[in-house]
Write a protein that holds these residues in place. Sequence first.
Motif, PDB file in Angstrom:
ATOM      1  N   ASN A 124     -23.430  97.954  10.636  1.00  0.00           N
ATOM      2  CA  ASN A 124     -22.532  99.097  10.756  1.00  0.00           C
ATOM      3  C   ASN A 124     -22.510  99.535  12.224  1.00  0.00           C
ATOM      4  O   ASN A 124     -23.439  99.243  12.986  1.00  0.00           O
ATOM      5  N   PRO A 125     -21.459 100.246  12.643  1.00  0.00           N
ATOM      6  CA  PRO A 125     -21.311 100.561  14.063  1.00  0.00           C
ATOM      7  C   PRO A 125     -22.399 101.470  14.641  1.00  0.00           C
ATOM      8  O   PRO A 125     -22.894 102.373  13.970  1.00  0.00           O
ATOM      9  N   LYS A 128     -22.952 103.372  21.430  1.00  0.00           N
ATOM     10  CA  LYS A 128     -23.615 102.793  22.603  1.00  0.00           C
ATOM     11  C   LYS A 128     -24.188 103.868  23.507  1.00  0.00           C
ATOM     12  O   LYS A 128     -25.308 103.757  24.008  1.00  0.00           O
ATOM     13  N   HIS A 141     -24.457  95.306  20.001  1.00  0.00           N
ATOM     14  CA  HIS A 141     -25.193  94.396  19.121  1.00  0.00           C
ATOM     15  C   HIS A 141     -25.208  92.978  19.693  1.00  0.00           C
ATOM     16  O   HIS A 141     -26.216  92.280  19.634  1.00  0.00           O
ATOM     17  N   PHE A 288      -6.114  96.463  11.978  1.00  0.00           N
ATOM     18  CA  PHE A 288      -7.329  97.253  12.239  1.00  0.00           C
ATOM     19  C   PHE A 288      -8.213  97.330  11.002  1.00  0.00           C
ATOM     20  O   PHE A 288      -9.432  97.252  11.086  1.00  0.00           O
ATOM     21  N   PRO A 305     -17.878  95.427  10.733  1.00  0.00           N
ATOM     22  CA  PRO A 305     -16.491  95.914  10.728  1.00  0.00           C
ATOM     23  C   PRO A 305     -16.006  96.040  12.175  1.00  0.00           C
ATOM     24  O   PRO A 305     -16.816  96.125  13.096  1.00  0.00           O
ATOM     25  N   ASP A 306     -14.680  96.062  12.374  1.00  0.00           N
ATOM     26  CA  ASP A 306     -14.167  96.131  13.759  1.00  0.00           C
ATOM     27  C   ASP A 306     -14.132  97.549  14.305  1.00  0.00           C
ATOM     28  O   ASP A 306     -13.973  97.750  15.498  1.00  0.00           O
ATOM     29  N   THR A 309     -17.884 104.235  15.386  1.00  0.00           N
ATOM     30  CA  THR A 309     -18.588 105.272  14.634  1.00  0.00           C
ATOM     31  C   THR A 309     -17.665 106.380  14.107  1.00  0.00           C
ATOM     32  O   THR A 309     -18.061 107.128  13.215  1.00  0.00           O
ATOM     33  N   LYS A 318     -12.766 110.173   4.532  1.00  0.00           N
ATOM     34  CA  LYS A 318     -11.461 109.601   4.923  1.00  0.00           C
ATOM     35  C   LYS A 318     -11.576 108.174   5.435  1.00  0.00           C
ATOM     36  O   LYS A 318     -10.573 107.496   5.645  1.00  0.00           O
ATOM     37  N   ALA A 319     -12.808 107.700   5.686  1.00  0.00           N
ATOM     38  CA  ALA A 319     -12.952 106.381   6.318  1.00  0.00           C
ATOM     39  C   ALA A 319     -12.505 105.260   5.381  1.00  0.00           C
ATOM     40  O   ALA A 319     -12.903 105.204   4.214  1.00  0.00           O
TER      41      ALA A 319
HETATM   42  N1  LIG Z   1     -19.782  97.366  15.920  1.00  0.00           N
HETATM   43  C1  LIG Z   1     -20.065  98.458  16.637  1.00  0.00           C
HETATM   44  O1  LIG Z   1     -21.213  98.830  16.769  1.00  0.00           O
HETATM   45  C2  LIG Z   1     -18.937  99.244  17.283  1.00  0.00           C
HETATM   46  C3  LIG Z   1     -17.616  98.800  17.272  1.00  0.00           C
HETATM   47  C4  LIG Z   1     -16.641  99.554  17.925  1.00  0.00           C
HETATM   48  C5  LIG Z   1     -16.979 100.755  18.546  1.00  0.00           C
HETATM   49  N2  LIG Z   1     -18.282 101.160  18.510  1.00  0.00           N
HETATM   50  C6  LIG Z   1     -18.703 102.449  19.090  1.00  0.00           C
HETATM   51  O2  LIG Z   1     -18.112 103.490  18.325  1.00  0.00           O
HETATM   52  C7  LIG Z   1     -17.941 104.639  19.152  1.00  0.00           C
HETATM   53  C8  LIG Z   1     -16.543 105.200  18.974  1.00  0.00           C
HETATM   54  O3  LIG Z   1     -15.590 104.257  19.430  1.00  0.00           O
HETATM   55  P1  LIG Z   1     -14.020 104.471  19.405  1.00  0.00           P
HETATM   56  O4  LIG Z   1     -13.714 105.924  19.289  1.00  0.00           O
HETATM   57  O5  LIG Z   1     -13.448 103.695  20.522  1.00  0.00           O
HETATM   58  O6  LIG Z   1     -13.523 103.716  18.101  1.00  0.00           O
HETATM   59  P2  LIG Z   1     -13.570 104.102  16.558  1.00  0.00           P
HETATM   60  O7  LIG Z   1     -13.205 102.860  15.832  1.00  0.00           O
HETATM   61  O8  LIG Z   1     -14.854 104.745  16.221  1.00  0.00           O
HETATM   62  O9  LIG Z   1     -12.419 105.203  16.343  1.00  0.00           O
HETATM   63  C9  LIG Z   1     -11.090 105.037  16.811  1.00  0.00           C
HETATM   64  C10 LIG Z   1     -10.128 105.810  15.903  1.00  0.00           C
HETATM   65  O10 LIG Z   1      -9.972 105.099  14.684  1.00  0.00           O
HETATM   66  C11 LIG Z   1     -10.343 105.907  13.564  1.00  0.00           C
HETATM   67  N3  LIG Z   1     -11.116 105.065  12.644  1.00  0.00           N
HETATM   68  C12 LIG Z   1     -12.150 104.236  12.975  1.00  0.00           C
HETATM   69  N4  LIG Z   1     -12.622 103.644  11.883  1.00  0.00           N
HETATM   70  C13 LIG Z   1     -11.884 104.085  10.838  1.00  0.00           C
HETATM   71  C14 LIG Z   1     -11.922 103.836   9.437  1.00  0.00           C
HETATM   72  N5  LIG Z   1     -12.798 102.990   8.889  1.00  0.00           N
HETATM   73  N6  LIG Z   1     -11.034 104.480   8.644  1.00  0.00           N
HETATM   74  C15 LIG Z   1     -10.142 105.330   9.173  1.00  0.00           C
HETATM   75  N7  LIG Z   1     -10.062 105.618  10.507  1.00  0.00           N
HETATM   76  C16 LIG Z   1     -10.924 104.999  11.316  1.00  0.00           C
HETATM   77  C17 LIG Z   1     -11.226 107.015  14.124  1.00  0.00           C
HETATM   78  O11 LIG Z   1     -11.205 108.148  13.298  1.00  0.00           O
HETATM   79  C18 LIG Z   1     -10.643 107.208  15.501  1.00  0.00           C
HETATM   80  O12 LIG Z   1      -9.553 108.094  15.422  1.00  0.00           O
HETATM   81  C19 LIG Z   1     -18.291 104.180  20.574  1.00  0.00           C
HETATM   82  O13 LIG Z   1     -19.598 104.600  20.844  1.00  0.00           O
HETATM   83  C20 LIG Z   1     -18.247 102.667  20.509  1.00  0.00           C
HETATM   84  O14 LIG Z   1     -19.124 102.059  21.407  1.00  0.00           O
HETATM   85  C21 LIG Z   1     -19.261 100.443  17.885  1.00  0.00           C
END
Ligand SMILES: NC(=O)c1ccc[n+]([C@@H]2O[C@H](COP(=O)([O-])OP(=O)(O)OC[C@H]3O[C@@H](n4cnc5c(N)ncnc54)[C@H](O)[C@@H]3O)[C@@H](O)[C@H]2O)c1
Length: 352
Positions: A124-125, A128, A141, A288, A305-306, A309, A318-319
């Motif tokens: 899971n995310p 960082k 990761h 996405f 997942p892509d 957090t 809502k996720a």
């Molecule tokens: N695999 C991983 O560990 C991973 C991957 C990507 C980003 N990150 C980290 O996450 C943090 C936030 O990154 P970000 O804001 O660029 O991207 P994010 O994917 O967390 O969010 C981007 C947008 O997409 C929406 N969103 C994301 N996942 C969703 C879901 N499952 N359902 C509905 N809406 C969703 C969010 O609400 C937000 O508005 C950063 O610290 C980044 O480093 C971690």
Amino acid sequence: MVDSASFRPLALTMGEPAGIGPDVTLAVWRERSERRLPPFYVLADPDALRRRAKLMGIDIPIETMSAGEAIDAFDRVLPVVALESAADAAPGQPERSAARGVIEAIARAVGDVRAGLASALVTNPINKKALFDAGFQHPGHTEFLGMLSAAWSGSPAHPVMMLAGPGLRAVPATIHVPIAAVPRLLTEEMLIRTGRTIDHDMRRRFGISNPRIAVAGLNPHAGEGGVMGTEDDEFIRPAVAALREEGINAFGPLAPDTMFHAEARARYDVALCMYHDQALIPTKTIAFSETVNVTLGLPFVRTSPDHGTAFDIAGTGKADISSLAAALRLADELARHEAEYRQREHAAGAVS
Ligand SMILES: NC(=O)c1ccc[n+]([C@@H]2O[C@H](COP(=O)([O-])OP(=O)(O)OC[C@H]3O[C@@H](n4cnc5c(N)ncnc54)[C@H](O)[C@@H]3O)[C@@H](O)[C@H]2O)c1
Ligand SMILES: N[C@H](C(=O)O)[C@H](O)COP(=O)(O)O
């Protein structure tokens, strides 16, 4: 043929507890039958998961157990392998104190795969910045898993990030680095190594016998003969030629702006891109909710997942869980291919 991967669950890490990792983990277990998910257990702080379920108003039976007990329990309860460190946080409010548990989950999950307790790793995310602030030295990761797998195999690892979704698989050759550093980090040698890893894992784990690798240019129009930048001709074109000499079906460098439309994508299996956003913008834009992050070049299978957090929606329900569901299904499929490949190798070795 006996498939050893069928008898083992997937190890899923909870990720950043302030994010949507706990939400999607709880919800995906609830939909395990409809989504035809393989059995998994979560490496997590069980109290943190229970609190999140209560906050979200969902009733999920959570039971703490060992990894070895998870496969039989999965239909009945959400199996949790408890972390030694507490890892809890309110939605959207990361706590420095949770970092130890977040890192422990990843390292222990890798240990479980190595010990044969789990067939593959799904993460899971993580946040960082939160981990960096707590002293974690890896940008993500991918790099951390490269370090852990080097300790495992005794030789340096070259982990390669790939985003795989319906309609597009794309690899960023450079990953979590500032854009200004990209031209310096790209070399002919690292592009050749990345191309070899893609070719190897596509054949062995994805079952694609002659993977077509479209290599992107770095500059607009792939440099247009050197008038818009010289890197494309200096080291990308020679890397493609070297890969082709080895029998790898690479071609390019292609103009990056025209290689992601539907007809262009039909001509290749993987796009090898030069930097993070060149690969991740098209994959996340096209799908996405269904795209999966896969790490190539490791001695084990890892997917994620892509999404990140998503602090803005953590704890709200809502996720969307589709990307985690796709990551679980793909990890299971790749682990089965890997197990079958090893059995064939073993059988061939026994005959010769
Ligand atoms: N695999 C991983 O560990 C991973 C991957 C990507 C980003 N990150 C980290 O996450 C943090 C936030 O990154 P970000 O804001 O660029 O991207 P994010 O994917 O967390 O969010 C981007 C947008 O997409 C929406 N969103 C994301 N996942 C969703 C879901 N499952 N359902 C509905 N809406 C969703 C969010 O609400 C937000 O508005 C950063 O610290 C980044 O480093 C971690
Ligand atoms: N670059 C990835 C993305 O934006 O989706 C993400 O940060 C995950 O990276 P790791 O799998 O290395 O944590």
